[in-house]
Design a protein around this motif. Structure first.
Motif, PDB file in Angstrom:
ATOM      1  N   GLU A 186      82.569  62.383  15.215  1.00 41.12           N
ATOM      2  CA  GLU A 186      82.217  63.231  14.075  1.00 41.12           C
ATOM      3  C   GLU A 186      81.452  64.437  14.593  1.00 41.12           C
ATOM      4  OE1 GLU A 186      80.478  61.490  10.658  1.00 41.12           O
ATOM      5  OE2 GLU A 186      81.907  59.824  10.585  1.00 41.12           O
ATOM      6  N   THR A 187      82.003  65.607  14.351  1.00 36.02           N
ATOM      7  CA  THR A 187      81.413  66.827  14.876  1.00 36.02           C
ATOM      8  C   THR A 187      81.752  67.980  13.939  1.00 36.02           C
ATOM      9  OG1 THR A 187      81.295  68.253  16.831  1.00 36.02           O
ATOM     10  CG2 THR A 187      83.433  67.260  16.343  1.00 36.02           C
ATOM     11  N   MET A 188      81.529  69.194  14.400  1.00 33.74           N
ATOM     12  CA  MET A 188      81.808  70.374  13.576  1.00 33.74           C
ATOM     13  C   MET A 188      82.609  71.383  14.378  1.00 33.74           C
ATOM     14  SD  MET A 188      78.182  70.909  11.577  1.00 33.74           S
ATOM     15  CE  MET A 188      78.923  71.779  10.204  1.00 33.74           C
ATOM     16  N   ASP A 198      83.458  70.073   8.940  1.00 30.14           N
ATOM     17  CA  ASP A 198      83.240  68.742   9.511  1.00 30.14           C
ATOM     18  C   ASP A 198      84.583  68.144   9.897  1.00 30.14           C
ATOM     19  OD1 ASP A 198      80.261  68.106   8.990  1.00 30.14           O
ATOM     20  OD2 ASP A 198      80.977  68.870   7.052  1.00 30.14           O
ATOM     21  N   SER A 200      86.656  64.886  12.368  1.00 26.60           N
ATOM     22  CA  SER A 200      86.656  63.703  13.225  1.00 26.60           C
ATOM     23  C   SER A 200      87.601  64.021  14.370  1.00 26.60           C
ATOM     24  CB  SER A 200      87.143  62.482  12.442  1.00 26.60           C
ATOM     25  OG  SER A 200      87.251  61.354  13.293  1.00 26.60           O
ATOM     26  N   ARG A 223      85.590  66.797   5.519  1.00 28.58           N
ATOM     27  CA  ARG A 223      84.593  67.436   4.658  1.00 28.58           C
ATOM     28  C   ARG A 223      84.330  66.621   3.385  1.00 28.58           C
ATOM     29  NH1 ARG A 223      86.974  73.492   4.811  1.00 28.58           N
ATOM     30  NH2 ARG A 223      88.887  72.240   5.010  1.00 28.58           N
ATOM     31  N   VAL A 226      82.194  63.598   4.191  1.00 30.19           N
ATOM     32  CA  VAL A 226      80.798  63.980   4.431  1.00 30.19           C
ATOM     33  C   VAL A 226      80.100  64.291   3.114  1.00 30.19           C
ATOM     34  CG1 VAL A 226      79.314  65.743   5.460  1.00 30.19           C
ATOM     35  CG2 VAL A 226      81.217  64.785   6.778  1.00 30.19           C
ATOM     36  N   ARG A 236      73.914  62.344   8.079  1.00 26.53           N
ATOM     37  CA  ARG A 236      74.155  62.172   9.522  1.00 26.53           C
ATOM     38  C   ARG A 236      73.049  62.823  10.333  1.00 26.53           C
ATOM     39  NH1 ARG A 236      79.678  64.538  11.228  1.00 26.53           N
ATOM     40  NH2 ARG A 236      78.857  66.260  10.033  1.00 26.53           N
ATOM     41  N   GLN A 242      74.017  69.971  18.342  1.00 27.27           N
ATOM     42  CA  GLN A 242      73.790  70.710  17.118  1.00 27.27           C
ATOM     43  C   GLN A 242      72.385  71.312  17.086  1.00 27.27           C
ATOM     44  OE1 GLN A 242      75.265  67.328  14.653  1.00 27.27           O
ATOM     45  NE2 GLN A 242      75.984  68.969  13.324  1.00 27.27           N
TER      46      GLN A 242
END
Length: 267
Positions: A186-188, A198, A200, A223, A226, A236, A242
């Motif tokens: 899970e990241t951006m 957002d 995966s 998204r 989230v 999260r 980040q």
């Protein structure tokens, strides 16, 4: 009379006919033997007796190079052959060479099928080479990130990575090149319009002919998931990456982004 003068053992193996029998067969014997599963051209058209490469060369005197034909083996399986013919006029002989390309054709079919699956996927699927440049970009990536394939391919893959996550990309590359895979991270990521999204992320190494040629990425839009988590009070924790301050200096990926947006605004 279309009687063979000489055949080698490889031809006998490919055609599944004992060599001594093959050397007694005329072309017309082959035509009769092929019924009812008549050989077909690459486009699926049944091959008539006058369409056999040897017949064409004998009739026209023109060599046939690399004609692809599909026939059925004794087991009923499809066998793809590449045939070439040439006329030895002084001896009134047509020389035919045959190459079994079944493995190659089947690999092509698998590649086309996989390409179709990738292109029709709703997930963003893209890849980078060993220099970190984008080499493929499906329609899902176009939709998620806003860049057309023409704009993305050839650009650094950091094009969609926020500066605060560049270290994360370095770590992903290190892990996949060591033989590990990254699954559902899970990241951006960053869109063309600058918005953060957002995702995966799954990453795996790309291997071609037993050689590592790059990294493949699958990014799924999460998204809504989230937002649901936030609505239920699930927050999260930010990753180490980040928390890294962003550098405001223009880099190459930002130049690509600016160029694309300006071109679209002026169009």
């Amino acid at each position: 009379d279309w009687e063979p003068l000489r055949c080698n053992r490889r031809a006998a193996e490919i055609l599944e006919i004992p060599l001594d029998e093959l050397e007694r067969m005329t072309l017309w014997d082959h035509v009769v033997r092929a019924e009812p599963h008549r050989p077909r051209s690459e486009d699926g058209t049944p091959l008539g007796a006058d369409d056999y490469p040897a017949v064409v060369t004998r009739r026209t005197g023109v060599p046939v190079e690399g004609r692809v034909i599909m026939r059925r083996t004794l087991s009923g399986a499809a066998q793809w052959l590449e045939m070439s013919t040439r006329l030895v006029a002084a001896e009134d002989v047509v020389v035919t060479s045959i190459r079994d390309i079944t493995d190659h054709k089947e690999a092509e079919d698998r590649t086309r099928m996989l390409s179709s699956i990738v292109e029709s996927s709703n997930d963003a699927i893209f890849s980078e080479d060993l220099d970190g440049r984008i080499t493929s970009w499906n329609s899902g990536a176009e939709h998620l990130f806003g860049y057309d394939a023409d704009d993305a391919i050839g650009a650094p893959s950091t094009l969609v990575v926020p500066k605060s996550h560049r270290h994360e990309l370095t770590e992903i590359r290190r892990r996949v090149h060591e033989g590990s895979s990254v699954t559902n991270l899970e990241t951006m990521r960053r869109r063309l319009d600058g918005a953060l999204v957002d995702v995966s992320l799954t990453a795996s190494v790309l291997v071609e002919s037993d050689r590592v040629v790059g990294v493949s990425f699958i990014a799924r839009d999460v998204r809504e998931l989230v937002r649901d988590h936030h609505a239920h009070g699930v927050v999260r924790e930010p990753s180490v990456e980040q928390c890294v301050p962003q550098d405001d200096a223009l880099d190459r990926t930002e130049l690509v982004r600016v160029r694309v947006r300006l071109r679209r605004e002026l169009a």
